[in-house]
Design a protein around this motif. Structure first.
Motif, PDB file in Angstrom:
ATOM      1  N   ASP A  77      99.940 -20.027  -1.857  1.00  0.00           N
ATOM      2  CA  ASP A  77     101.235 -19.979  -2.542  1.00  0.00           C
ATOM      3  C   ASP A  77     102.388 -20.191  -1.568  1.00  0.00           C
ATOM      4  OD1 ASP A  77     100.047 -19.601  -4.948  1.00  0.00           O
ATOM      5  OD2 ASP A  77     100.498 -17.453  -5.109  1.00  0.00           O
ATOM      6  N   PHE A  78     102.344 -19.481  -0.444  1.00  0.00           N
ATOM      7  CA  PHE A  78     103.423 -19.628   0.536  1.00  0.00           C
ATOM      8  C   PHE A  78     103.466 -21.044   1.097  1.00  0.00           C
ATOM      9  CE2 PHE A  78     103.644 -14.862   1.629  1.00  0.00           C
ATOM     10  CZ  PHE A  78     104.906 -14.724   1.066  1.00  0.00           C
ATOM     11  N   ALA A  79     102.291 -21.624   1.331  1.00  0.00           N
ATOM     12  CA  ALA A  79     102.226 -22.938   1.981  1.00  0.00           C
ATOM     13  C   ALA A  79     102.721 -24.071   1.079  1.00  0.00           C
ATOM     14  CB  ALA A  79     100.796 -23.222   2.438  1.00  0.00           C
ATOM     15  N   ARG A  80     102.813 -23.813  -0.219  1.00  0.00           N
ATOM     16  CA  ARG A  80     103.300 -24.858  -1.129  1.00  0.00           C
ATOM     17  C   ARG A  80     104.727 -25.261  -0.778  1.00  0.00           C
ATOM     18  NH1 ARG A  80     104.166 -23.128  -5.910  1.00  0.00           N
ATOM     19  NH2 ARG A  80     103.023 -21.156  -5.856  1.00  0.00           N
ATOM     20  N   THR A  81     105.542 -24.276  -0.389  1.00  0.00           N
ATOM     21  CA  THR A  81     106.941 -24.602  -0.094  1.00  0.00           C
ATOM     22  C   THR A  81     107.391 -24.129   1.279  1.00  0.00           C
ATOM     23  OG1 THR A  81     107.609 -22.540  -1.142  1.00  0.00           O
ATOM     24  CG2 THR A  81     107.663 -24.532  -2.516  1.00  0.00           C
ATOM     25  N   GLY A  82     106.562 -23.341   1.947  1.00  0.00           N
ATOM     26  CA  GLY A  82     107.034 -22.742   3.194  1.00  0.00           C
ATOM     27  C   GLY A  82     106.281 -23.234   4.414  1.00  0.00           C
ATOM     28  N   LEU A  83     106.940 -23.112   5.547  1.00  0.00           N
ATOM     29  CA  LEU A  83     106.277 -23.346   6.827  1.00  0.00           C
ATOM     30  C   LEU A  83     105.594 -22.032   7.202  1.00  0.00           C
ATOM     31  CD1 LEU A  83     105.798 -24.907   9.506  1.00  0.00           C
ATOM     32  CD2 LEU A  83     108.024 -24.072  10.269  1.00  0.00           C
ATOM     33  N   VAL A  84     104.261 -22.028   7.143  1.00  0.00           N
ATOM     34  CA  VAL A  84     103.505 -20.801   7.433  1.00  0.00           C
ATOM     35  C   VAL A  84     103.079 -20.831   8.902  1.00  0.00           C
ATOM     36  CG1 VAL A  84     101.488 -19.407   6.836  1.00  0.00           C
ATOM     37  CG2 VAL A  84     102.683 -20.687   5.044  1.00  0.00           C
ATOM     38  N   VAL A  85     103.489 -19.819   9.639  1.00  0.00           N
ATOM     39  CA  VAL A  85     103.172 -19.753  11.069  1.00  0.00           C
ATOM     40  C   VAL A  85     102.381 -18.482  11.332  1.00  0.00           C
ATOM     41  CG1 VAL A  85     104.123 -19.667  13.408  1.00  0.00           C
ATOM     42  CG2 VAL A  85     105.337 -20.941  11.617  1.00  0.00           C
ATOM     43  N   CYS A  86     101.245 -18.629  12.002  1.00  0.00           N
ATOM     44  CA  CYS A  86     100.434 -17.449  12.330  1.00  0.00           C
ATOM     45  C   CYS A  86     100.705 -17.016  13.768  1.00  0.00           C
ATOM     46  CB  CYS A  86      98.950 -17.769  12.156  1.00  0.00           C
ATOM     47  SG  CYS A  86      97.916 -16.332  12.499  1.00  0.00           S
ATOM     48  N   LEU A  87     101.154 -15.779  13.934  1.00  0.00           N
ATOM     49  CA  LEU A  87     101.356 -15.221  15.271  1.00  0.00           C
ATOM     50  C   LEU A  87     100.083 -14.484  15.672  1.00  0.00           C
ATOM     51  CD1 LEU A  87     104.975 -13.730  14.947  1.00  0.00           C
ATOM     52  CD2 LEU A  87     104.272 -16.076  15.492  1.00  0.00           C
TER      53      LEU A  87
END
Ligand code: S3P
Length: 181
Positions: free
Chosen positions: A93-103
């Motif tokens: 869901d987040f990746a549909r519109t967001g830049l998802v960054v894993c720390l």
């Protein structure tokens, strides 16, 4: 106009999601939102009390609903809770519109950052280092599946923020591995 609506920070407890998220939001003039804080505010009790009184599945359902709300918004930097990856639907869901960054960070660095914290029920009591390594081992494949990764172990908040804002602005940078446009 950026092609992403939001920046979403994912990662294990103590990897810097909140500190980095706040700095990033202020640098990029976006609104910072911490999912745990929103849940605490709405439930009117701290996270350990939610886990103790309502159970972890209840907390995960609250997270799931909040992801649905936030993924529809724009202009946010979201610090997620460390367990957000447990439901793959959250990341999708987040990746549909967001830049998802894993720390990420080494277990030793994580321990240093969370050692004196009493607000994380999954690390409460007993051998904290063992709890961190055990939990990390069960989740590692979920964190590793996120294309954009930043190892925060030896970086300052400013350095991490610089790397993520470069990504956000559409520049390339050497520190993020496997980032796919
Ligand atoms: C959790 C991480 C916590 C909080 C809750 C569960 C987890 O958030 O959501 O205690 O399952 O890893 P932080 O990652 O902000 O500590």
């Amino acid at each position: 106009m950026n092609r992403y609506s939001n920046i979403v920070l994912v990662g294990f407890m103590g990897t810097g999601k909140t500190a980095v998220g706040m700095a990033l939001a202020s640098e990029l003039n976006l609104r910072f939102l911490d999912m745990d804080s929103v849940i605490v505010q709405r439930e009117k009790k701290p996270i350990p009390q939610i886990f103790a009184e309502n159970g972890e599945p209840y907390f995960r359902a609250l997270e799931r609903n909040l992801v649905g709300e936030l993924a529809e918004q724009s202009g946010l930097v979201v610090a997620t809770g460390g367990g957000i990856v447990l439901n793959p639907g959250n990341i999708a869901d987040f990746a549909r519109t967001g830049l998802v960054v894993c720390l990420s960070a080494t277990p030793g660095a994580i321990l240093k950052r969370v050692e004196h914290d009493t607000n994380r029920p999954l690390l409460a009591g007993g051998d904290k280092m063992k709890k961190i390594t055990d939990l990390l081992n069960t989740r590692r494949h979920l964190y590793d599946a996120i294309p954009c990764q930043v190892d925060t172990t030896n970086l300052t908040v400013k350095e991490i923020t610089g790397r993520i804002s470069a990504l956000w602005r559409g520049n390339t940078f050497a520190g993020a591995t496997q980032f796919q446009a």
